[in-house]
Design a protein around this motif. Structure first.
Motif, PDB file in Angstrom:
ATOM      1  N   PHE A  78       0.835  -1.204   0.000  1.00  0.00           N
ATOM      2  CA  PHE A  78       0.000   0.000   0.000  1.00  0.00           C
ATOM      3  C   PHE A  78       0.868   1.253   0.000  1.00  0.00           C
ATOM      4  O   PHE A  78       0.645   2.184  -0.784  1.00  0.00           O
ATOM      5  CB  PHE A  78      -0.917  -0.009   1.222  1.00  0.00           C
ATOM      6  CG  PHE A  78      -1.869   1.162   1.273  1.00  0.00           C
ATOM      7  CD1 PHE A  78      -3.099   1.092   0.649  1.00  0.00           C
ATOM      8  CD2 PHE A  78      -1.526   2.325   1.946  1.00  0.00           C
ATOM      9  CE1 PHE A  78      -3.978   2.166   0.680  1.00  0.00           C
ATOM     10  CE2 PHE A  78      -2.389   3.403   1.985  1.00  0.00           C
ATOM     11  CZ  PHE A  78      -3.623   3.323   1.352  1.00  0.00           C
ATOM     12  N   ASN A  79       1.862   1.285   0.862  1.00  0.00           N
ATOM     13  CA  ASN A  79       2.726   2.464   0.965  1.00  0.00           C
ATOM     14  C   ASN A  79       3.502   2.708  -0.326  1.00  0.00           C
ATOM     15  O   ASN A  79       3.763   3.855  -0.698  1.00  0.00           O
ATOM     16  CB  ASN A  79       3.702   2.306   2.133  1.00  0.00           C
ATOM     17  CG  ASN A  79       3.024   2.437   3.479  1.00  0.00           C
ATOM     18  OD1 ASN A  79       1.901   2.926   3.577  1.00  0.00           O
ATOM     19  ND2 ASN A  79       3.697   1.990   4.527  1.00  0.00           N
ATOM     20  N   HIS A  80       3.885   1.622  -0.996  1.00  0.00           N
ATOM     21  CA  HIS A  80       4.618   1.776  -2.251  1.00  0.00           C
ATOM     22  C   HIS A  80       3.774   2.508  -3.292  1.00  0.00           C
ATOM     23  O   HIS A  80       4.264   3.407  -3.989  1.00  0.00           O
ATOM     24  CB  HIS A  80       5.032   0.415  -2.799  1.00  0.00           C
ATOM     25  CG  HIS A  80       5.676   0.500  -4.154  1.00  0.00           C
ATOM     26  ND1 HIS A  80       7.006   0.803  -4.324  1.00  0.00           N
ATOM     27  CD2 HIS A  80       5.162   0.353  -5.401  1.00  0.00           C
ATOM     28  CE1 HIS A  80       7.286   0.833  -5.615  1.00  0.00           C
ATOM     29  NE2 HIS A  80       6.186   0.564  -6.292  1.00  0.00           N
ATOM     30  N   PHE A  81       2.510   2.135  -3.405  1.00  0.00           N
ATOM     31  CA  PHE A  81       1.659   2.742  -4.423  1.00  0.00           C
ATOM     32  C   PHE A  81       1.058   4.071  -3.968  1.00  0.00           C
ATOM     33  O   PHE A  81       0.661   4.882  -4.807  1.00  0.00           O
ATOM     34  CB  PHE A  81       0.560   1.761  -4.838  1.00  0.00           C
ATOM     35  CG  PHE A  81       1.098   0.577  -5.595  1.00  0.00           C
ATOM     36  CD1 PHE A  81       1.548   0.725  -6.895  1.00  0.00           C
ATOM     37  CD2 PHE A  81       1.193  -0.663  -4.995  1.00  0.00           C
ATOM     38  CE1 PHE A  81       2.074  -0.350  -7.593  1.00  0.00           C
ATOM     39  CE2 PHE A  81       1.714  -1.745  -5.679  1.00  0.00           C
ATOM     40  CZ  PHE A  81       2.156  -1.592  -6.984  1.00  0.00           C
ATOM     41  N   ASP A  82       0.998   4.304  -2.660  1.00  0.00           N
ATOM     42  CA  ASP A  82       0.519   5.591  -2.143  1.00  0.00           C
ATOM     43  C   ASP A  82       1.663   6.596  -2.242  1.00  0.00           C
ATOM     44  O   ASP A  82       2.263   6.995  -1.253  1.00  0.00           O
ATOM     45  CB  ASP A  82       0.054   5.423  -0.695  1.00  0.00           C
ATOM     46  CG  ASP A  82      -0.444   6.728  -0.092  1.00  0.00           C
ATOM     47  OD1 ASP A  82      -0.823   7.637  -0.864  1.00  0.00           O
ATOM     48  OD2 ASP A  82      -0.447   6.846   1.147  1.00  0.00           O
ATOM     49  N   GLN A  83       1.943   7.036  -3.462  1.00  0.00           N
ATOM     50  CA  GLN A  83       3.158   7.800  -3.708  1.00  0.00           C
ATOM     51  C   GLN A  83       3.117   9.203  -3.129  1.00  0.00           C
ATOM     52  O   GLN A  83       4.159   9.808  -2.883  1.00  0.00           O
ATOM     53  CB  GLN A  83       3.443   7.836  -5.212  1.00  0.00           C
ATOM     54  CG  GLN A  83       3.732   6.441  -5.761  1.00  0.00           C
ATOM     55  CD  GLN A  83       4.224   6.465  -7.184  1.00  0.00           C
ATOM     56  OE1 GLN A  83       3.842   7.318  -7.969  1.00  0.00           O
ATOM     57  NE2 GLN A  83       5.070   5.519  -7.530  1.00  0.00           N
ATOM     58  N   ASP A  84       1.931   9.752  -2.911  1.00  0.00           N
ATOM     59  CA  ASP A  84       1.857  11.093  -2.326  1.00  0.00           C
ATOM     60  C   ASP A  84       1.674  11.053  -0.812  1.00  0.00           C
ATOM     61  O   ASP A  84       1.517  12.094  -0.179  1.00  0.00           O
ATOM     62  CB  ASP A  84       0.742  11.918  -2.975  1.00  0.00           C
ATOM     63  CG  ASP A  84      -0.647  11.324  -2.747  1.00  0.00           C
ATOM     64  OD1 ASP A  84      -0.762  10.315  -2.018  1.00  0.00           O
ATOM     65  OD2 ASP A  84      -1.619  11.865  -3.310  1.00  0.00           O
ATOM     66  N   ARG A  85       1.696   9.838  -0.237  1.00  0.00           N
ATOM     67  CA  ARG A  85       1.576   9.643   1.212  1.00  0.00           C
ATOM     68  C   ARG A  85       0.292  10.270   1.771  1.00  0.00           C
ATOM     69  O   ARG A  85       0.265  10.784   2.882  1.00  0.00           O
ATOM     70  CB  ARG A  85       2.799  10.222   1.946  1.00  0.00           C
ATOM     71  CG  ARG A  85       4.115   9.568   1.541  1.00  0.00           C
ATOM     72  CD  ARG A  85       4.124   8.087   1.896  1.00  0.00           C
ATOM     73  NE  ARG A  85       5.423   7.479   1.666  1.00  0.00           N
ATOM     74  CZ  ARG A  85       5.781   6.842   0.553  1.00  0.00           C
ATOM     75  NH1 ARG A  85       4.921   6.736  -0.452  1.00  0.00           N
ATOM     76  NH2 ARG A  85       6.970   6.304   0.429  1.00  0.00           N
ATOM     77  N   SER A  86      -0.785  10.193   0.990  1.00  0.00           N
ATOM     78  CA  SER A  86      -2.056  10.772   1.427  1.00  0.00           C
ATOM     79  C   SER A  86      -2.839   9.830   2.322  1.00  0.00           C
ATOM     80  O   SER A  86      -3.801  10.238   2.966  1.00  0.00           O
ATOM     81  CB  SER A  86      -2.919  11.123   0.208  1.00  0.00           C
ATOM     82  OG  SER A  86      -3.316   9.939  -0.478  1.00  0.00           O
ATOM     83  N   GLY A  87      -2.449   8.548   2.353  1.00  0.00           N
ATOM     84  CA  GLY A  87      -3.218   7.557   3.089  1.00  0.00           C
ATOM     85  C   GLY A  87      -4.303   6.916   2.243  1.00  0.00           C
ATOM     86  O   GLY A  87      -5.090   6.114   2.750  1.00  0.00           O
ATOM     87  N   TYR A  88      -4.325   7.258   0.955  1.00  0.00           N
ATOM     88  CA  TYR A  88      -5.318   6.699   0.033  1.00  0.00           C
ATOM     89  C   TYR A  88      -4.642   6.363  -1.294  1.00  0.00           C
ATOM     90  O   TYR A  88      -3.685   7.030  -1.700  1.00  0.00           O
ATOM     91  CB  TYR A  88      -6.448   7.695  -0.241  1.00  0.00           C
ATOM     92  CG  TYR A  88      -7.267   8.060   0.966  1.00  0.00           C
ATOM     93  CD1 TYR A  88      -8.377   7.303   1.333  1.00  0.00           C
ATOM     94  CD2 TYR A  88      -6.926   9.168   1.740  1.00  0.00           C
ATOM     95  CE1 TYR A  88      -9.126   7.646   2.445  1.00  0.00           C
ATOM     96  CE2 TYR A  88      -7.676   9.511   2.855  1.00  0.00           C
ATOM     97  CZ  TYR A  88      -8.777   8.747   3.203  1.00  0.00           C
ATOM     98  OH  TYR A  88      -9.521   9.084   4.303  1.00  0.00           O
ATOM     99  N   LEU A  89      -5.170   5.352  -1.979  1.00  0.00           N
ATOM    100  CA  LEU A  89      -4.803   5.104  -3.363  1.00  0.00           C
ATOM    101  C   LEU A  89      -5.857   5.765  -4.235  1.00  0.00           C
ATOM    102  O   LEU A  89      -7.037   5.425  -4.157  1.00  0.00           O
ATOM    103  CB  LEU A  89      -4.737   3.602  -3.662  1.00  0.00           C
ATOM    104  CG  LEU A  89      -3.737   2.784  -2.840  1.00  0.00           C
ATOM    105  CD1 LEU A  89      -3.702   1.346  -3.346  1.00  0.00           C
ATOM    106  CD2 LEU A  89      -2.347   3.403  -2.869  1.00  0.00           C
ATOM    107  N   GLU A  90      -5.425   6.712  -5.055  1.00  0.00           N
ATOM    108  CA  GLU A  90      -6.331   7.416  -5.949  1.00  0.00           C
ATOM    109  C   GLU A  90      -6.106   6.925  -7.371  1.00  0.00           C
ATOM    110  O   GLU A  90      -5.234   6.107  -7.627  1.00  0.00           O
ATOM    111  CB  GLU A  90      -6.127   8.922  -5.790  1.00  0.00           C
ATOM    112  CG  GLU A  90      -6.596   9.371  -4.407  1.00  0.00           C
ATOM    113  CD  GLU A  90      -6.032  10.701  -3.957  1.00  0.00           C
ATOM    114  OE1 GLU A  90      -4.807  10.892  -4.077  1.00  0.00           O
ATOM    115  OE2 GLU A  90      -6.819  11.543  -3.499  1.00  0.00           O
ATOM    116  N   VAL A  91      -6.899   7.430  -8.312  1.00  0.00           N
ATOM    117  CA  VAL A  91      -6.980   6.797  -9.623  1.00  0.00           C
ATOM    118  C   VAL A  91      -5.632   6.733 -10.330  1.00  0.00           C
ATOM    119  O   VAL A  91      -5.309   5.726 -10.970  1.00  0.00           O
ATOM    120  CB  VAL A  91      -8.043   7.494 -10.499  1.00  0.00           C
ATOM    121  CG1 VAL A  91      -7.647   8.919 -10.834  1.00  0.00           C
ATOM    122  CG2 VAL A  91      -8.318   6.693 -11.765  1.00  0.00           C
ATOM    123  N   ASN A  92      -4.800   7.777 -10.210  1.00  0.00           N
ATOM    124  CA  ASN A  92      -3.505   7.734 -10.878  1.00  0.00           C
ATOM    125  C   ASN A  92      -2.596   6.681 -10.255  1.00  0.00           C
ATOM    126  O   ASN A  92      -1.795   6.041 -10.951  1.00  0.00           O
ATOM    127  CB  ASN A  92      -2.838   9.113 -10.843  1.00  0.00           C
ATOM    128  CG  ASN A  92      -2.695   9.663  -9.447  1.00  0.00           C
ATOM    129  OD1 ASN A  92      -3.567   9.479  -8.604  1.00  0.00           O
ATOM    130  ND2 ASN A  92      -1.605  10.353  -9.172  1.00  0.00           N
TER     131      ASN A  92
END
Length: 221
Positions: free
Chosen positions: A153-167
């Motif tokens: 999860f942290n790897h893909f949460d590149q903006d460190r928002s706590g969410y995976l968004e569409v990009n």
């Protein structure tokens, strides 16, 4: 005009994020090419391309399916009165949130670049190639590893928002396909769009268009 969002990096002061309303107005006017006072779908499409290039300058270019998905997501987040276009008043909170995500991503990248253990960093970057993973118990039953789930999860949460968004889900979809089907050709546009939609449909339990970690766990598992 790619990379027009690069100036939002200057919004970060020494003590944290600072919102630049003048930069916000400049960006809105740049993409409002017909000077109508609204961003309409063709203008939001160009905005989506620039956002992607700013966040992922070394990444792959958006294909048509992913570009359409990101355009729809920007409109969904911004168009508060549901008239299919974005006014400046609607644009401001979206831009502020996007600038904050960019600042957070830069902060996270800076922290990674100063990490003492380079091998840990390299492992985090290559991790999705073998993902998803688990382990077998003594009884040869699958054993779920929540720490590996968090790492993914942290790897893909590149903006460190706590969410995976569409990009970010787009990148997840590409890695997922490569992990399961390493000898198959890359996903075509239609298949990629379908996989992104399926991930969001399966993972987004509260229907806010993004995936939190607690939503990610049952999907990953």
């Amino acid at each position: 005009m790619a990379g027009h969002f690069a100036f939002i990096a200057s919004n970060a002061g020494e003590d944290g994020f600072e919102f630049d309303i003048d930069g916000c107005r400049q960006t809105f006017e740049h993409f409002d090419q017909d000077q109508s006072g609204f961003l309409e779908i063709n203008e939001v499409l160009r905005l989506a391309e620039n956002i992607w290039d700013t966040f992922y300058p070394s990444g792959p270019k958006l294909d048509q399916a992913a570009k359409a998905a990101l355009t729809v997501e920007i409109i969904r987040q911004s168009d508060k009165n549901h008239d299919g276009k974005i006014s400046f008043e609607e644009f401001v909170p979206w831009y502020r949130g996007t600038a904050l995500k960019y600042w957070r991503m830069q902060q996270a990248q800076s922290e990674q670049s100063h990490a003492a253990d380079a091998s840990v960093h390299q492992s985090a970057m290559t991790y999705p190639n073998s993902w998803p993973r688990g382990s077998a118990s003594a009884q040869d039953e699958f054993s779920f590893d929540v720490e590996e789930c968090r790492s993914a999860f942290n790897h893909f949460d590149q903006d460190r928002s706590g969410y995976l968004e569409v990009n970010e889900i787009l990148i997840l979809a590409e890695h997922l396909w490569s992990a399961f089907y390493p000898h198959e050709p890359p996903l075509d546009n239609a298949s990629k769009a379908a996989l992104i939609s399926d991930i969001i449909r399966s993972g987004d339990r509260d229907h806010d268009g993004r995936i939190a970690f607690d939503e990610f766990i049952p999907w990953y598992r």
